[in-house]
Write a protein that holds these residues in place. Structure first.
Motif: not given
Length: 171
Positions: A97-102
């Motif tokens: 999910d997009s949390t990977f980019k954080n």
């Protein structure tokens, strides 16, 4: 359809557990190298081994008892959700999910990418890894790692705990 079409399962295999030793790569304290670590655990064989590897990377490194001066850091944000992990033709597709980019920006880009790639490449059926975010592989991870590419193992970033402690002693 005939009786040969159906699988006879008594249910015993549904809850089968095995012990496995995984080789995982986490970041060193400065975030510019990978540290190879082995983790032995019991797991439910209904979980694909490649998914288990990614789950263990997300859960982060365990404490290194007896290595008080060396700290090993996680490479993936612990809040990252695994959407899917699958293998086709030797390529492991990891959808996060997009949390990977954080991410923790003190850990260099290649360390994050090759933590995943090198850990999964330890599985004999995997030769390349492609990462996507929410099913989309059209962008980049930070600045320079295209999600549309499948990456192969790269051990150039790997160091050992012993080498790390020698560097710490000399500085």
């Amino acid at each position: 359809m005939s009786s040969d079409t159906f699988i006879d399962n008594t249910g015993e295999d549904m809850k089968k557990y095995e012990e496995v030793t995984l080789t995982l790569y986490f970041a060193n304290v400065t975030g510019d190298k990978l540290i190879k670590m082995n983790r032995t655990l019991r797991y439910n064989t209904n979980i694909a081994l490649e998914k288990l590897v990614v789950e263990q990377l997300v859960s982060g490194p365990l404490n290194n008892k007896g290595k008080e001066d060396i700290q090993v850091l996680p490479t993936i944000n612990s809040g990252t959700k695994i959407i899917n992990v699958s293998i086709k033709d030797g390529i492991c597709y990891v959808n996060l999910d997009s949390t990977f980019k954080n991410q923790d920006y003190s850990i260099l880009e290649p360390i994050v990418i090759y933590s995943i790639v090198n850990s999964l490449s330890e599985i004999s059926t995997i030769s390349q890894v492609q990462i996507s975010v929410n099913g989309d592989n059209s962008g980049t991870y930070r600045d320079s790692y295209k999600l549309s590419e499948a990456y192969t193992r790269n051990l150039d970033y790997v160091t050992t705990l012993e080498e790390e402690s020698k560097e710490t002693e000399t500085t």
